[in-house]
Design a protein around this motif. Structure first.
Motif, PDB file in Angstrom:
ATOM      1  N   PHE A  79       1.628  -7.447  -4.774  1.00 27.37           N
ATOM      2  CA  PHE A  79       1.345  -6.813  -6.050  1.00 27.37           C
ATOM      3  C   PHE A  79      -0.157  -6.701  -6.277  1.00 27.37           C
ATOM      4  N   ILE A  80      -0.499  -5.781  -7.186  1.00 31.71           N
ATOM      5  CA  ILE A  80      -1.863  -5.639  -7.692  1.00 31.71           C
ATOM      6  C   ILE A  80      -1.805  -5.921  -9.186  1.00 31.71           C
ATOM      7  N   ARG A  81      -2.595  -6.855  -9.630  1.00 32.02           N
ATOM      8  CA  ARG A  81      -2.630  -7.175 -11.061  1.00 32.02           C
ATOM      9  C   ARG A  81      -3.943  -6.665 -11.640  1.00 32.02           C
ATOM     10  N   LYS A 105       1.048  -5.705 -13.749  1.00 33.18           N
ATOM     11  CA  LYS A 105       1.297  -6.126 -12.368  1.00 33.18           C
ATOM     12  C   LYS A 105       2.110  -5.030 -11.690  1.00 33.18           C
ATOM     13  N   HIS A 106       1.544  -4.441 -10.661  1.00 27.75           N
ATOM     14  CA  HIS A 106       2.204  -3.344  -9.947  1.00 27.75           C
ATOM     15  C   HIS A 106       2.630  -3.826  -8.563  1.00 27.75           C
ATOM     16  N   TYR A 107       3.947  -3.777  -8.290  1.00 30.00           N
ATOM     17  CA  TYR A 107       4.477  -4.177  -6.991  1.00 30.00           C
ATOM     18  C   TYR A 107       4.399  -2.994  -6.025  1.00 30.00           C
ATOM     19  N   CYS A 108       3.988  -3.269  -4.820  1.00 29.53           N
ATOM     20  CA  CYS A 108       3.689  -2.213  -3.845  1.00 29.53           C
ATOM     21  C   CYS A 108       4.725  -2.171  -2.734  1.00 29.53           C
ATOM     22  N   GLN A 109       4.938  -0.988  -2.191  1.00 33.19           N
ATOM     23  CA  GLN A 109       5.819  -0.809  -1.053  1.00 33.19           C
ATOM     24  C   GLN A 109       5.103  -1.205   0.230  1.00 33.19           C
ATOM     25  N   GLU A 110       5.864  -1.592   1.215  1.00 34.02           N
ATOM     26  CA  GLU A 110       5.292  -1.958   2.510  1.00 34.02           C
ATOM     27  C   GLU A 110       5.049  -0.697   3.340  1.00 34.02           C
ATOM     28  N   GLY A 111       4.201  -0.815   4.327  1.00 36.07           N
ATOM     29  CA  GLY A 111       3.930   0.302   5.222  1.00 36.07           C
ATOM     30  C   GLY A 111       2.471   0.694   5.227  1.00 36.07           C
ATOM     31  N   GLU A 112       2.198   1.845   5.832  1.00 35.21           N
ATOM     32  CA  GLU A 112       0.827   2.316   5.947  1.00 35.21           C
ATOM     33  C   GLU A 112       0.205   2.632   4.595  1.00 35.21           C
ATOM     34  N   ARG A 113       1.035   2.969   3.625  1.00 31.66           N
ATOM     35  CA  ARG A 113       0.524   3.332   2.304  1.00 31.66           C
ATOM     36  C   ARG A 113       0.689   2.199   1.294  1.00 31.66           C
ATOM     37  N   CYS A 114       0.685   0.988   1.762  1.00 30.04           N
ATOM     38  CA  CYS A 114       0.785  -0.162   0.863  1.00 30.04           C
ATOM     39  C   CYS A 114      -0.497  -0.248   0.041  1.00 30.04           C
ATOM     40  N   LEU A 115      -0.384  -0.057  -1.245  1.00 32.17           N
ATOM     41  CA  LEU A 115      -1.561  -0.046  -2.101  1.00 32.17           C
ATOM     42  C   LEU A 115      -2.233  -1.409  -2.171  1.00 32.17           C
ATOM     43  N   ALA A 116      -1.459  -2.478  -2.074  1.00 35.53           N
ATOM     44  CA  ALA A 116      -2.053  -3.818  -2.112  1.00 35.53           C
ATOM     45  C   ALA A 116      -3.011  -4.011  -0.939  1.00 35.53           C
TER      46      ALA A 116
END
Length: 300
Positions: A79-81, A105-116
């Protein structure tokens, strides 16, 4: 004002366009977003600061600090808080004593575009301290992401969204306000409750946040289809099974389903196989098929 309106002046309100999902995908595939360069990474974090945290056009970006972001992980994932500070709707003091500051708090998806992961790379390049937006530096050696000590200029920061969409080849009225409008519009189309939308955008009333909701081309197309005149081509391609053979001899002596060609009532089309017009309609009414209360749609 009434006289000007009667002459057609002021009938169109010029507003910033939201970034639609297909436009966002185009930005990614065109290489404008990513971590392959300092500029691309800064474009990425700027856009998603607008979209996922609902930051405003310029005022909330200008004084942004690295300490306002926290990258972590819990049982829900990475996540990004983001912790907000002074803004247009929250200035602190006694008047805003009953209001809460933006804490998302934003939860991010996994992968190449993971924002965290992208935010972590960006914050590490800034040593996790100081102003959030700094001037990208030229790449040297194996280091692909570097930023200087000087903050990004005011005019540069104000034109980032237009620069992003221009490099991706998007057409429309895109400004820094497009990011916040994208946040509200996509949440609205996904059916998210208005209170949750307001927590992201920072609005304090439903009336204010509704101004940010924009219809997209998909919704407009659906509305247009409902209001358009009847389409005779679609009617010709529609077959409605109204009833089945009620005979007690529905199955033959071999316990196989009987043919249903005599028990199918069609609407808008001649009998299947009676002409060349229906040559492309698949022959689904084969002996042994049984249908009940069905509606079949064939593309013209």
């Amino acid at each position: 004002m009434k006289e000007l309106l009667s002459k057609g002046l002021g009938t169109k309100v010029r507003q910033a366009d939201p970034i639609l999902p297909e436009d966002e995908e185009k930005i990614w595939t065109s290489g404008v977003f990513g971590s392959h360069s300092s500029q691309a990474l800064q474009y990425t974090v700027f856009f998603y600061n607008c979209k996922i945290f609902g930051l405003r056009a310029f005022d909330e970006h200008r004084n942004l600090e690295c300490s306002q972001f926290e990258i972590g992980q819990d049982e829900q994932g990475k996540f990004i808080r983001f912790t907000g500070r002074s803004s247009k709707t929250y200035k602190g003091g006694l008047k805003h004593l009953q209001l809460t500051n933006k804490d998302l708090k934003h939860y991010c998806q996994e992968g190449e575009r993971c924002l965290a992961d992208l935010y972590r790379t960006y914050l590490d390049a800034l040593s996790n301290e100081g102003p959030f937006y700094r001037r990208p530096l030229a790449v040297s050696g194996i280091v692909c992401v570097r930023y200087g000590e000087k903050v990004l200029g005011v005019n540069k920061l104000k034109g980032l969204m237009k620069e992003i969409t221009g490099k991706a080849g998007l057409e429309g009225n895109f400004t820094n306000h497009s990011g916040k409008r994208t946040c509200a519009t996509q949440l609205y189309h996904a059916g998210i409750d208005e209170q949750e939308i307001m927590s992201r955008t920072g609005h304090r009333s439903e009336t204010a946040v509704r101004k940010y909701k924009r219809s997209n081309s998909v919704l407009q197309e659906r509305v247009s289809e409902v209001l358009n005149p009847p389409n005779t081509k679609k009617m010709k391609g529609e077959i409605t099974v109204l009833k089945m053979n009620e005979s007690e001899n529905l199955r033959d002596e071999n316990s196989k389903p009987a043919a249903v060609s005599d028990s199918v009532v069609t609407r808008g089309v001649p009998e299947i196989g009676s002409g060349s017009e229906n040559a492309e309609i698949p022959n689904i009414f084969k002996p042994g098929s049984v249908f009940n209360n069905c509606v079949f749609h064939f593309k013209p």
